[in-house]
Enzyme design. Sequence first.
Site, PDB file in Angstrom:
ATOM      1  N   ASP A  66       0.869  -1.179   0.000  1.00  0.00           N
ATOM      2  CA  ASP A  66       0.000   0.000   0.000  1.00  0.00           C
ATOM      3  C   ASP A  66       0.907   1.231   0.000  1.00  0.00           C
ATOM      4  O   ASP A  66       1.957   1.233   0.663  1.00  0.00           O
ATOM      5  CB  ASP A  66      -0.868  -0.008   1.270  1.00  0.00           C
ATOM      6  N   LEU A  88       1.483   4.425 -10.399  1.00  0.00           N
ATOM      7  CA  LEU A  88       0.128   4.735 -10.870  1.00  0.00           C
ATOM      8  C   LEU A  88      -0.894   4.663  -9.743  1.00  0.00           C
ATOM      9  O   LEU A  88      -2.056   5.034  -9.928  1.00  0.00           O
ATOM     10  CB  LEU A  88      -0.295   3.751 -11.970  1.00  0.00           C
ATOM     11  N   ALA A  90      -3.238   5.496  -6.715  1.00  0.00           N
ATOM     12  CA  ALA A  90      -3.792   6.758  -6.196  1.00  0.00           C
ATOM     13  C   ALA A  90      -5.250   6.581  -5.811  1.00  0.00           C
ATOM     14  O   ALA A  90      -5.953   5.761  -6.415  1.00  0.00           O
ATOM     15  CB  ALA A  90      -3.713   7.854  -7.262  1.00  0.00           C
ATOM     16  N   GLN A  91      -5.693   7.367  -4.834  1.00  0.00           N
ATOM     17  CA  GLN A  91      -7.136   7.625  -4.700  1.00  0.00           C
ATOM     18  C   GLN A  91      -7.360   8.669  -5.770  1.00  0.00           C
ATOM     19  O   GLN A  91      -7.086   9.847  -5.571  1.00  0.00           O
ATOM     20  CB  GLN A  91      -7.441   8.125  -3.281  1.00  0.00           C
ATOM     21  N   TYR A 103      -6.578  11.066   3.564  1.00  0.00           N
ATOM     22  CA  TYR A 103      -6.175   9.796   2.963  1.00  0.00           C
ATOM     23  C   TYR A 103      -5.647  10.019   1.544  1.00  0.00           C
ATOM     24  O   TYR A 103      -4.617   9.460   1.143  1.00  0.00           O
ATOM     25  CB  TYR A 103      -7.334   8.784   2.953  1.00  0.00           C
ATOM     26  N   SER A 137      -1.038  14.708 -13.345  1.00  0.00           N
ATOM     27  CA  SER A 137      -2.388  14.913 -13.879  1.00  0.00           C
ATOM     28  C   SER A 137      -2.610  16.336 -14.369  1.00  0.00           C
ATOM     29  O   SER A 137      -2.114  17.306 -13.771  1.00  0.00           O
ATOM     30  CB  SER A 137      -3.391  14.613 -12.761  1.00  0.00           C
ATOM     31  N   GLU A 139      -5.176  17.815 -13.837  1.00  0.00           N
ATOM     32  CA  GLU A 139      -5.872  18.492 -12.727  1.00  0.00           C
ATOM     33  C   GLU A 139      -4.941  19.496 -12.044  1.00  0.00           C
ATOM     34  O   GLU A 139      -5.410  20.430 -11.394  1.00  0.00           O
ATOM     35  CB  GLU A 139      -6.349  17.466 -11.693  1.00  0.00           C
ATOM     36  N   TYR A 161      -6.857  16.322  -4.177  1.00  0.00           N
ATOM     37  CA  TYR A 161      -6.180  15.402  -5.105  1.00  0.00           C
ATOM     38  C   TYR A 161      -5.134  16.146  -5.931  1.00  0.00           C
ATOM     39  O   TYR A 161      -3.972  15.735  -6.032  1.00  0.00           O
ATOM     40  CB  TYR A 161      -7.236  14.760  -6.026  1.00  0.00           C
TER      41      TYR A 161
HETATM   42  P1  NAP Z   1      -7.661   4.070 -11.103  1.00  0.00           P
HETATM   43  O1  NAP Z   1      -8.340   3.244 -12.143  1.00  0.00           O
HETATM   44  O2  NAP Z   1      -8.459   4.776 -10.078  1.00  0.00           O
HETATM   45  O3  NAP Z   1      -6.596   3.108 -10.386  1.00  0.00           O
HETATM   46  C1  NAP Z   1      -5.938   3.502  -9.239  1.00  0.00           C
HETATM   47  C2  NAP Z   1      -5.068   2.359  -8.749  1.00  0.00           C
HETATM   48  O4  NAP Z   1      -4.420   2.784  -7.546  1.00  0.00           O
HETATM   49  C3  NAP Z   1      -5.840   1.081  -8.398  1.00  0.00           C
HETATM   50  O5  NAP Z   1      -5.056  -0.030  -8.738  1.00  0.00           O
HETATM   51  C4  NAP Z   1      -5.960   1.188  -6.889  1.00  0.00           C
HETATM   52  O6  NAP Z   1      -6.109  -0.049  -6.252  1.00  0.00           O
HETATM   53  C5  NAP Z   1      -4.606   1.792  -6.551  1.00  0.00           C
HETATM   54  N1  NAP Z   1      -4.570   2.396  -5.227  1.00  0.00           N
HETATM   55  C6  NAP Z   1      -5.449   3.240  -4.659  1.00  0.00           C
HETATM   56  N2  NAP Z   1      -5.060   3.593  -3.423  1.00  0.00           N
HETATM   57  C7  NAP Z   1      -3.895   2.932  -3.200  1.00  0.00           C
HETATM   58  C8  NAP Z   1      -3.010   2.858  -2.109  1.00  0.00           C
HETATM   59  N3  NAP Z   1      -3.231   3.522  -0.978  1.00  0.00           N
HETATM   60  N4  NAP Z   1      -1.920   2.081  -2.228  1.00  0.00           N
HETATM   61  C9  NAP Z   1      -1.671   1.386  -3.359  1.00  0.00           C
HETATM   62  N5  NAP Z   1      -2.470   1.420  -4.430  1.00  0.00           N
HETATM   63  C10 NAP Z   1      -3.575   2.185  -4.355  1.00  0.00           C
HETATM   64  O7  NAP Z   1      -6.746   5.176 -11.799  1.00  0.00           O
HETATM   65  P2  NAP Z   1      -6.241   5.263 -13.313  1.00  0.00           P
HETATM   66  O8  NAP Z   1      -7.269   5.970 -14.118  1.00  0.00           O
HETATM   67  O9  NAP Z   1      -5.740   3.949 -13.743  1.00  0.00           O
HETATM   68  O10 NAP Z   1      -5.037   6.288 -13.162  1.00  0.00           O
HETATM   69  C11 NAP Z   1      -3.717   5.836 -12.873  1.00  0.00           C
HETATM   70  C12 NAP Z   1      -2.914   6.966 -12.275  1.00  0.00           C
HETATM   71  O11 NAP Z   1      -2.877   8.067 -13.182  1.00  0.00           O
HETATM   72  C13 NAP Z   1      -3.464   7.539 -10.977  1.00  0.00           C
HETATM   73  O12 NAP Z   1      -2.384   7.950 -10.200  1.00  0.00           O
HETATM   74  C14 NAP Z   1      -4.259   8.757 -11.431  1.00  0.00           C
HETATM   75  O13 NAP Z   1      -4.330   9.692 -10.375  1.00  0.00           O
HETATM   76  C15 NAP Z   1      -3.394   9.233 -12.573  1.00  0.00           C
HETATM   77  N6  NAP Z   1      -4.077   9.952 -13.642  1.00  0.00           N
HETATM   78  C16 NAP Z   1      -5.169   9.422 -14.250  1.00  0.00           C
HETATM   79  C17 NAP Z   1      -5.756  10.091 -15.297  1.00  0.00           C
HETATM   80  C18 NAP Z   1      -6.953   9.525 -16.021  1.00  0.00           C
HETATM   81  O14 NAP Z   1      -7.603  10.278 -16.749  1.00  0.00           O
HETATM   82  N7  NAP Z   1      -7.246   8.244 -15.889  1.00  0.00           N
HETATM   83  C19 NAP Z   1      -5.226  11.315 -15.749  1.00  0.00           C
HETATM   84  C20 NAP Z   1      -4.095  11.815 -15.103  1.00  0.00           C
HETATM   85  C21 NAP Z   1      -3.517  11.125 -14.067  1.00  0.00           C
HETATM   86  P3  NAP Z   1      -7.566  -0.697  -6.001  1.00  0.00           P
HETATM   87  O15 NAP Z   1      -7.928  -1.378  -7.298  1.00  0.00           O
HETATM   88  O16 NAP Z   1      -7.309  -1.619  -4.879  1.00  0.00           O
HETATM   89  O17 NAP Z   1      -8.493   0.433  -5.676  1.00  0.00           O
HETATM   90  O1  G4F Z   2     -14.708  12.141 -14.878  1.00  0.00           O
HETATM   91  P1  G4F Z   2     -14.353  13.054 -13.779  1.00  0.00           P
HETATM   92  O2  G4F Z   2     -14.678  12.629 -12.390  1.00  0.00           O
HETATM   93  O3  G4F Z   2     -12.816  13.349 -13.965  1.00  0.00           O
HETATM   94  P2  G4F Z   2     -11.858  14.537 -13.486  1.00  0.00           P
HETATM   95  O4  G4F Z   2     -12.381  15.212 -12.287  1.00  0.00           O
HETATM   96  O5  G4F Z   2     -11.563  15.363 -14.679  1.00  0.00           O
HETATM   97  O6  G4F Z   2     -10.566  13.712 -13.037  1.00  0.00           O
HETATM   98  C1  G4F Z   2     -10.055  12.646 -13.830  1.00  0.00           C
HETATM   99  O7  G4F Z   2      -9.112  13.163 -14.733  1.00  0.00           O
HETATM  100  C2  G4F Z   2      -7.946  13.728 -14.123  1.00  0.00           C
HETATM  101  C3  G4F Z   2      -7.058  14.252 -15.246  1.00  0.00           C
HETATM  102  O8  G4F Z   2      -7.443  15.569 -15.562  1.00  0.00           O
HETATM  103  C4  G4F Z   2      -7.258  12.660 -13.298  1.00  0.00           C
HETATM  104  F1  G4F Z   2      -6.120  13.154 -12.742  1.00  0.00           F
HETATM  105  C5  G4F Z   2      -8.189  12.158 -12.225  1.00  0.00           C
HETATM  106  O9  G4F Z   2      -7.555  11.103 -11.509  1.00  0.00           O
HETATM  107  C6  G4F Z   2      -9.442  11.612 -12.896  1.00  0.00           C
HETATM  108  O10 G4F Z   2      -9.077  10.470 -13.628  1.00  0.00           O
HETATM  109  O11 G4F Z   2     -15.065  14.467 -13.996  1.00  0.00           O
HETATM  110  C7  G4F Z   2     -14.947  15.174 -15.206  1.00  0.00           C
HETATM  111  C8  G4F Z   2     -15.896  16.366 -15.194  1.00  0.00           C
HETATM  112  C9  G4F Z   2     -15.789  17.238 -13.937  1.00  0.00           C
HETATM  113  O12 G4F Z   2     -15.799  18.583 -14.327  1.00  0.00           O
HETATM  114  C10 G4F Z   2     -17.054  16.930 -13.159  1.00  0.00           C
HETATM  115  O13 G4F Z   2     -17.539  18.015 -12.364  1.00  0.00           O
HETATM  116  O14 G4F Z   2     -17.235  15.867 -15.203  1.00  0.00           O
HETATM  117  C11 G4F Z   2     -18.009  16.638 -14.300  1.00  0.00           C
HETATM  118  N1  G4F Z   2     -19.186  15.852 -13.888  1.00  0.00           N
HETATM  119  C12 G4F Z   2     -20.477  16.219 -14.082  1.00  0.00           C
HETATM  120  N2  G4F Z   2     -21.293  15.298 -13.550  1.00  0.00           N
HETATM  121  C13 G4F Z   2     -19.166  14.691 -13.225  1.00  0.00           C
HETATM  122  C14 G4F Z   2     -20.504  14.341 -12.995  1.00  0.00           C
HETATM  123  N3  G4F Z   2     -18.150  13.916 -12.794  1.00  0.00           N
HETATM  124  C15 G4F Z   2     -18.454  12.760 -12.149  1.00  0.00           C
HETATM  125  N4  G4F Z   2     -17.446  11.953 -11.750  1.00  0.00           N
HETATM  126  N5  G4F Z   2     -19.760  12.388 -11.895  1.00  0.00           N
HETATM  127  C16 G4F Z   2     -20.825  13.157 -12.306  1.00  0.00           C
HETATM  128  O15 G4F Z   2     -21.970  12.816 -12.072  1.00  0.00           O
END
Ligand code: NAP
Ligand code: G4F
Length: 359
Positions: A66, A88, A90-91, A103, A137, A139, A161
């Site tokens: 973890d 990779l 993350a919460q 957390y 990210s 973000e 985050y």
């Molecule tokens: P995800 O589907 O939410 O996966 C997150 C992973 O992190 C899961 O394997 C989760 O395990 C693990 N995890 C959570 N808390 C942990 C902890 N305390 N210790 C160890 N592992 C933990 O995220 P993703 O979309 O694949 O994204 C991968 C990474 O890229 C993340 O760091 C995210 O913040 C970053 N990111 C994502 C995006 C995007 O658009 N997807 C964009 C920019 C950056 P469990 O399966 O057990 O929950």
């Molecule tokens: O899909 P989202 O929750 O993604 P968000 O907040 O952009 O974050 C994701 O992308 C990031 C990269 O820029 C990552 F770093 C992060 O880990 C994650 O993967 O929300 C996208 C947009 C937001 O503006 C939110 O307010 O959608 C809007 N939204 C509107 N209705 C909603 C909802 N988002 C969610 N999750 N649920 C809704 O019902």
Amino acid sequence: MTTPKRALITGVTGQDGSYLSELLLEQGYEVHGIIRRTSTFNTDRIDHIYEDPHQEGARLFLHYGDLTDGTTLRRVLEAVQPVEIYNLGAQSHVRVSFDCPEYTVDAVGMGTLRILEAIRDYQHRTGIQVRFYQAGSSEMFGLVQEVPQRETTPFYPRSPYACAKVYAHWQTVNYRESYGLFACNGILFNHESPRRGETFVTRKITRALARIVAGQQKKLYMGNLDAKRDWGYAKDYVKAMWLMLQQEAPDDYVVATGETHSIREFLDIAFGYVNLNWQDYVEFDERYLRPAEVDLLIGDPAKAKTQLGWEPSVTFEQLVHLMVEADLKGMGLVPLNGHSVQPVIDTATLRPTVLSSLP
Ligand code: NAP
Ligand code: G4F
């Protein structure tokens, strides 16, 4: 026979972890992933590539650990002896980070520091270089200071985050500059796929749409539909992570498509695919709003394109379609030519689920 390169992935059970594992296995790596102990198994995204470790030639191995537990991270690093680490884990849900800030910051911010410290000591003691990828990210740009956003755009994080990701970003730069670590930050814009977590907006829409078509859900409750995101395909984005660690020198890269679209546009294309009008189904619920919103993200991937030779391969419309198709198939619904849908399951009951209602 040559020994395969060994990679360690935190977050291996996540969307990106699963695609990256596939890519690294294809490239001949031995892949080690850190998984959290959970009361029910959540390895669905990697089950198809998992092999019994007793079997000769197995190349995917899992270790409990973890990001909040530095001792275990060190122990796994010592045991695995990887040449590449992809952080990779993350919460990763922005809205949830407002509910659980401590957390989130511990796992995302301190978790990164724990790994960097472990690598620093390991590298110092053994002399073996470990290349490190930090999952940054878009973000971090938050209240954007420049359009489009590039590597030099100042950060202005708008959530616990994003603040934690900024901390992790600068620690990664700091360990590169202070201790000579081969450490790279990927600044990745939103990337999606059929494996996207069900409460992120894209998957929430495509999953709900399939349930609506199947008669299992009547309404879809959502928050701010005006926000704009630069959405790409996750499978393309993990390639960029790998490319960063194959360069001669470590650096930071924006990975994006260069296009932005609103949630409304996503809804238009998704519901349009099955000839439905989303306005008939989508309702507003303020609990999906964030205390501070990121209104507009659009990245400039020029550096990644020039220096890594990286290109996105899927358009926005193709991405929406492939996600809709996957969720329809998951519900036992078969899209026909012209995108009307043929239900093949009994849809008599309307069943609310926890997933349908949590932020
Ligand atoms: P995800 O589907 O939410 O996966 C997150 C992973 O992190 C899961 O394997 C989760 O395990 C693990 N995890 C959570 N808390 C942990 C902890 N305390 N210790 C160890 N592992 C933990 O995220 P993703 O979309 O694949 O994204 C991968 C990474 O890229 C993340 O760091 C995210 O913040 C970053 N990111 C994502 C995006 C995007 O658009 N997807 C964009 C920019 C950056 P469990 O399966 O057990 O929950
Ligand atoms: O899909 P989202 O929750 O993604 P968000 O907040 O952009 O974050 C994701 O992308 C990031 C990269 O820029 C990552 F770093 C992060 O880990 C994650 O993967 O929300 C996208 C947009 C937001 O503006 C939110 O307010 O959608 C809007 N939204 C509107 N209705 C909603 C909802 N988002 C969610 N999750 N649920 C809704 O019902």
